[in-house]
Enzyme design. Structure first.
Site, PDB file in Angstrom:
ATOM      1  N   ASN A 143       0.885  -1.167   0.000  1.00  0.00           N
ATOM      2  CA  ASN A 143       0.000   0.000   0.000  1.00  0.00           C
ATOM      3  C   ASN A 143       0.923   1.217   0.000  1.00  0.00           C
ATOM      4  O   ASN A 143       1.465   1.584   1.031  1.00  0.00           O
ATOM      5  CB  ASN A 143      -0.893  -0.022   1.247  1.00  0.00           C
ATOM      6  CG  ASN A 143      -1.697   1.255   1.397  1.00  0.00           C
ATOM      7  OD1 ASN A 143      -1.809   2.038   0.453  1.00  0.00           O
ATOM      8  ND2 ASN A 143      -2.271   1.466   2.581  1.00  0.00           N
ATOM      9  N   HIS A 200      -9.567   1.838   4.336  1.00  0.00           N
ATOM     10  CA  HIS A 200      -8.320   1.972   5.099  1.00  0.00           C
ATOM     11  C   HIS A 200      -8.552   2.929   6.270  1.00  0.00           C
ATOM     12  O   HIS A 200      -9.287   3.906   6.148  1.00  0.00           O
ATOM     13  CB  HIS A 200      -7.198   2.488   4.195  1.00  0.00           C
ATOM     14  CG  HIS A 200      -5.860   2.400   4.856  1.00  0.00           C
ATOM     15  ND1 HIS A 200      -5.422   3.351   5.747  1.00  0.00           N
ATOM     16  CD2 HIS A 200      -4.904   1.438   4.809  1.00  0.00           C
ATOM     17  CE1 HIS A 200      -4.232   2.977   6.201  1.00  0.00           C
ATOM     18  NE2 HIS A 200      -3.893   1.828   5.648  1.00  0.00           N
ATOM     19  N   GLU A 248      -6.827   5.234   7.445  1.00  0.00           N
ATOM     20  CA  GLU A 248      -6.528   6.653   7.165  1.00  0.00           C
ATOM     21  C   GLU A 248      -7.711   7.318   6.468  1.00  0.00           C
ATOM     22  O   GLU A 248      -8.008   8.489   6.710  1.00  0.00           O
ATOM     23  CB  GLU A 248      -5.247   6.754   6.311  1.00  0.00           C
ATOM     24  CG  GLU A 248      -4.018   6.466   7.166  1.00  0.00           C
ATOM     25  CD  GLU A 248      -2.844   5.853   6.424  1.00  0.00           C
ATOM     26  OE1 GLU A 248      -2.798   5.922   5.176  1.00  0.00           O
ATOM     27  OE2 GLU A 248      -1.968   5.285   7.109  1.00  0.00           O
ATOM     28  N   SER A 289       3.115  -1.889  10.386  1.00  0.00           N
ATOM     29  CA  SER A 289       4.566  -1.988  10.598  1.00  0.00           C
ATOM     30  C   SER A 289       5.127  -3.385  10.327  1.00  0.00           C
ATOM     31  O   SER A 289       6.077  -3.810  10.984  1.00  0.00           O
ATOM     32  CB  SER A 289       4.945  -1.505  11.996  1.00  0.00           C
ATOM     33  OG  SER A 289       4.569  -0.141  12.150  1.00  0.00           O
ATOM     34  N   GLU A 315      -5.823  -4.476  10.546  1.00  0.00           N
ATOM     35  CA  GLU A 315      -4.761  -3.484  10.762  1.00  0.00           C
ATOM     36  C   GLU A 315      -5.038  -2.693  12.038  1.00  0.00           C
ATOM     37  O   GLU A 315      -5.804  -1.730  12.010  1.00  0.00           O
ATOM     38  CB  GLU A 315      -4.712  -2.508   9.584  1.00  0.00           C
ATOM     39  CG  GLU A 315      -4.415  -3.174   8.260  1.00  0.00           C
ATOM     40  CD  GLU A 315      -3.769  -2.199   7.273  1.00  0.00           C
ATOM     41  OE1 GLU A 315      -2.655  -2.509   6.829  1.00  0.00           O
ATOM     42  OE2 GLU A 315      -4.342  -1.148   6.986  1.00  0.00           O
ATOM     43  N   GLY A 345       2.275   2.562  10.624  1.00  0.00           N
ATOM     44  CA  GLY A 345       3.243   3.631  10.434  1.00  0.00           C
ATOM     45  C   GLY A 345       3.925   4.084  11.723  1.00  0.00           C
ATOM     46  O   GLY A 345       4.593   5.111  11.748  1.00  0.00           O
ATOM     47  N   LYS A 347       0.230   4.288  -0.470  1.00  0.00           N
ATOM     48  CA  LYS A 347      -0.355   5.531   0.067  1.00  0.00           C
ATOM     49  C   LYS A 347      -0.021   6.694  -0.885  1.00  0.00           C
ATOM     50  O   LYS A 347       0.031   6.492  -2.083  1.00  0.00           O
ATOM     51  CB  LYS A 347       0.124   5.768   1.504  1.00  0.00           C
ATOM     52  CG  LYS A 347      -0.079   4.508   2.366  1.00  0.00           C
ATOM     53  CD  LYS A 347       0.111   4.735   3.837  1.00  0.00           C
ATOM     54  CE  LYS A 347      -0.122   3.417   4.572  1.00  0.00           C
ATOM     55  NZ  LYS A 347      -0.079   3.547   6.021  1.00  0.00           N
TER      56      LYS A 347
END
Ligand code: PGA
Length: 251
Positions: A9, A94, A96, A212, A166, A172, A11
């Protein structure tokens, strides 16, 4: 038998030139798609260029899409716009997008239906915040997300749905869930899929871990019984690191 998958991914990273150099660096050396489902999900603007050069052992995915066919949605991309690029996958929900763009479970559910209708394979992301984990409500959160996000899908639809667990606190941040905790959550996800559909669907559904994941921890995560692969951000940006993650799926 579930096939392992390793999904990048990217991003909001990589210009066109950077994206193409990555593809040239990996596509001659990737293992066969029969062994590992290797996918790169990239910004929409480079998708067509990547699909043209994906080669035999890589498939390309988008990072988001709208659920409507067309209309006054400035800046959005429709499912048919994606399918004309030749992508096979799309990330949906996702964390985010849920956090920064107010994506609701209702919108995510519509996106899943739209993706399936257009023959795109959705990678549905779910996961709890640190606060929720500390409050001991991780299972409730995951069950709530899965129930709302997968509402109205059939067992047959589920053949093409991939789920990525996730934990938001691990994305991250350099903090990874322990392999045991990640496996426990992925196993719980599988159980919810069983109760929403049936045992055969649960057995076949690919459940990935994301947050991560990197070459240093991938082996321990993939050794777990309910983790079928990874959805990887930071460690997918360099070809060498991504290849290590893909090759870890062969062990
Ligand atoms: P990360 O991102 O690997 O950089 O933690 C994972 C993701 O957001 O899918």
């Amino acid at each position: 038998m579930r096939k392992p998958m390793m999904i990048a991914n990217w991003k909001m990273n990589k210009t066109r030139d950077e994206a193409l150099s990555f593809i040239y660096a990996v596509n001659e050396v990737l293992p066969s798609l029969d062994k590992v489902g290797t996918v790169v999900c990239a910004p929409a603007i480079v998708l067509r260029d990547l699909v043209k050069r994906q080669g035999d052992n890589l498939r390309i995915g988008a990072e988001n899409m709208h659920y409507e066919e067309s209309g006054a949605f400035t800046g959005e991309i429709s499912p048919s716009m994606l399918t004309t690029t030749g992508v096979e996958y799309v990330i949906i929900g996702h964390s985010e997008r849920r956090a920064y763009y107010n994506e609701t479970d209702e919108a995510i559910n519509k996106k899943l239906h739209a993706a399936i209708k257009h023959g795109l394979k959705p990678i549905l992301c779910i996961g709890e915040t640190l606060e929720q984990r500390e409050q001991g409500v991780t299972h409730d959160v995951l069950e709530g997300q899965l129930t709302k996000d997968l509402a109205g899908l059939t067992a047959e639809n589920m053949e093409n749905v991939i789920i990525a667990y996730e934990p938001i606190w691990a994305i991250g941040t350099g903090k990874t869930a322990s392999p045991e905790d990640a496996n426990e959550a992925c196993g719980f996800v599988r159980n919810v899929v069983k109760s929403l559909f049936n045992a055969a669907v649960a057995e076949e559904t690919i459940v990935l871990y994301g947050g991560s994941m990197k070459p240093a921890n991938v082996d321990a995560l993939l050794a777990q019984s309910d983790i079928d692969g990874g959805l990887v951000g930071g460690a997918s940006l360099e070809a060498e690191s991504f290849l290590k993650l893909v090759n870890a799926c062969l062990k």
